[in-house]
Every structure is written in structure tokens, then in C-alpha cells.
Write a protein that holds these residues in place. Structure first.
Motif, short mmCIF file in Angstrom:
data_model
loop_
_atom_site.label_atom_id
_atom_site.label_comp_id
_atom_site.label_asym_id
_atom_site.label_seq_id
_atom_site.Cartn_x
_atom_site.Cartn_y
_atom_site.Cartn_z
N TYR A 41 -5.39 4.41 12.55
CA TYR A 41 -5.75 5.33 11.31
C TYR A 41 -6.59 6.06 11.43
O TYR A 41 -7.71 5.23 11.95
N ALA A 43 -8.98 6.62 9.02
CA ALA A 43 -9.18 5.88 8.15
C ALA A 43 -8.90 4.80 7.66
O ALA A 43 -8.22 3.68 8.10
N SER A 91 -0.52 6.09 5.56
CA SER A 91 -1.91 6.41 4.90
C SER A 91 -1.68 5.33 4.00
O SER A 91 -2.29 4.54 3.02
N THR A 96 -6.08 11.56 5.61
CA THR A 96 -5.40 9.52 6.26
C THR A 96 -4.97 10.05 7.77
O THR A 96 -3.35 9.70 7.29
#
Length: 107
Positions: A41, A43, A91, A96
């Protein structure tokens, strides 16, 4: 030095806060063998990664931000003419990006 297996392939998908699914389509006369899965991911996120042979789940693991999952012996699909896919959950946060890559070969 080890040689790459014949018919080696990679499939990748990435999405913004949506499920990402990397798919290797079925091959009429072949079986897919998964040798590695990469997932990440952009973030912080902790979500589920699922590996499927056709529609059958064969492996699940939570990904905490990122994961490299080598499968040295390979995870062979028991069925000829069946796709394999790696599915990474969304996410849960806009902006993201989730990315998943499936690496393997066909025998």
C-alpha cells in the motif's frame, strides 16, 4: 546460476482504495505455478491478501503495509485450464494505492 523456468510470467494490478486483483488467465493445456506474491500500500494499511486457483481460495495472509511472499517450491494449481489470481483488499482510505503482483510459470 539457476535458469528461469520456461513460460515464466507476472501479473500486476493497482487501484486507489479499491480491491486490486492480479490475474493470470487460464491456459488450455497448462497448469500455473505461483512462485512469489508481492503486495503493498502507498500508505499505512493492514488488509487481507487472498490467492485463488479459479474461484477456490488456497492461501490468505494479512499484509501490514507491504509483503514479499516467496514460495520456493511453487504452489501448483491442481487443474489444467484454470486461472490463478491474487486479490488485495481495498486500503480503506481514499488516495491510498494498493498494488499486488503475482509471479509464476506455466507447466
Amino acid at each position: 546460476m539457476a535458469e528461469n523456468p520456461p513460460n515464466e510470467w507476472a501479473a500486476t494490478d493497482f487501484d486507489n482504495n479499491a480491491e486490486s486483483t492480479a490475474v493470470k488467465a487460464a491456459v488450455t493445456t497448462g497448469r500455473h505455478v505461483v512462485s512469489c506474491i508481492l503486495a503493498s500500500y502507498s500508505a499505512a494499511a493492514t488488509k487481507l491478501l487472498t490467492l485463488k486457483h479459479g474461484s477456490t481460495t488456497v492461501f490468505t495472509q494479512y499484509v501490514v503495509n507491504s509483503a514479499v511472499i516467496p514460495i520456493p517450491e511453487g504452489l501448483r494449481n491442481a487443474n489444467v485450464n484454470e486461472s490463478v489470481s491474487a486479490v488485495l483488499e481495498a486500503s480503506g482510505a481514499g488516495g491510498t494505492i494498493g498494488t499486488v503482483t503475482l509471479i509464476g510459470y506455466t507447466i
